[in-house]
Design an enzyme around this catalytic site. Structure first.
Site, PDB file in Angstrom:
ATOM      1  N   HIS A 137      -4.383   2.463  -8.701  1.00  0.00           N
ATOM      2  CA  HIS A 137      -4.462   1.264  -9.546  1.00  0.00           C
ATOM      3  C   HIS A 137      -5.636   0.382  -9.099  1.00  0.00           C
ATOM      4  O   HIS A 137      -6.405  -0.112  -9.928  1.00  0.00           O
ATOM      5  CB  HIS A 137      -3.120   0.514  -9.434  1.00  0.00           C
ATOM      6  N   GLU A 138      -5.787   0.220  -7.775  1.00  0.00           N
ATOM      7  CA  GLU A 138      -6.860  -0.649  -7.264  1.00  0.00           C
ATOM      8  C   GLU A 138      -8.235  -0.009  -7.462  1.00  0.00           C
ATOM      9  O   GLU A 138      -9.200  -0.707  -7.794  1.00  0.00           O
ATOM     10  CB  GLU A 138      -6.625  -0.988  -5.793  1.00  0.00           C
TER      11      GLU A 138
HETATM   12 NI    NI Z   1      -4.117  -4.819 -10.674  1.00  0.00          NI
END
Ligand code: NI
Length: 173
Positions: A137-138
């Site tokens: 996600h990052e």
């Molecule tokens: Ni985020």
């Protein structure tokens, strides 16, 4: 250390691919330290540099969930997924730039990630569970991608409209 303001979607800075970090400057160290503080304060498990308006390839995370366990604040600079499992995992994801909105996203269940730390040392680690989801996600943030980009256009528009309203309401305060 100080808390940084987290950009809220929609914001053009959240949609831009970030530049690689070429030098560990004092500014980068200070930003990483502030980002960890901001992430714990939110609270969240990950925060990427573009979310505080810096278009550089690094993020912070700590996915230790057990309140009795020692925290594990991590700063990952120029992170890369160098291997991803075929097995997939579905997590209900959220994002500090999209407050109070959650949706299921399917991603590789396990990944191997390579990154540099603040001293320039290169690390590799195999992540699974929430750590694997969070790291992906990052890293997506560093490519200008948000978790809502995995949803149907209709769901994405619905969430985006809510965020536009939220920003308008906050601006009025
Ligand atoms: Ni985020």
């Amino acid at each position: 250390m100080s808390l940084r303001q987290i950009l809220i979607h929609p914001d053009p800075r959240l949609k831009k691919p970030c530049d690689p970090v070429t030098e560990i400057t004092e500014e980068l160290r200070a930003t990483a330290s502030d980002m960890l503080e901001t992430m714990y304060d939110a609270p969240g498990v990950g925060l990427a540099a573009p979310q505080v308006g810096l278009l550089k390839r690094f993020f912070v995370m700590d996915c230790v969930k057990d309140p009795e366990a020692p925290p594990r604040p991590m700063v990952l600079i120029n992170p890369e997924v160098i291997w991803a499992s075929e097995a997939q995992n579905t997590y209900e994801e959220g994002c500090l730039s999209i407050p109070d909105q959650y949706a299921e996203v399917t991603r590789p269940a396990e990944v191997r990630v390579r990154w540099s730390d603040l001293d320039g040392a290169v690390h590799e680690e195999h992540f699974s569970g929430l750590w694997a989801t969070c790291a992906q996600h990052e890293i997506d943030h560093l490519d200008g991608r948000l978790f809502i980009d995995y949803l149907t256009p209709l769901k994405r528009q619905l969430i985006t409209r809510k965020m536009v309203k939220l920003k308008r309401d906050r601006a009025r305060l």
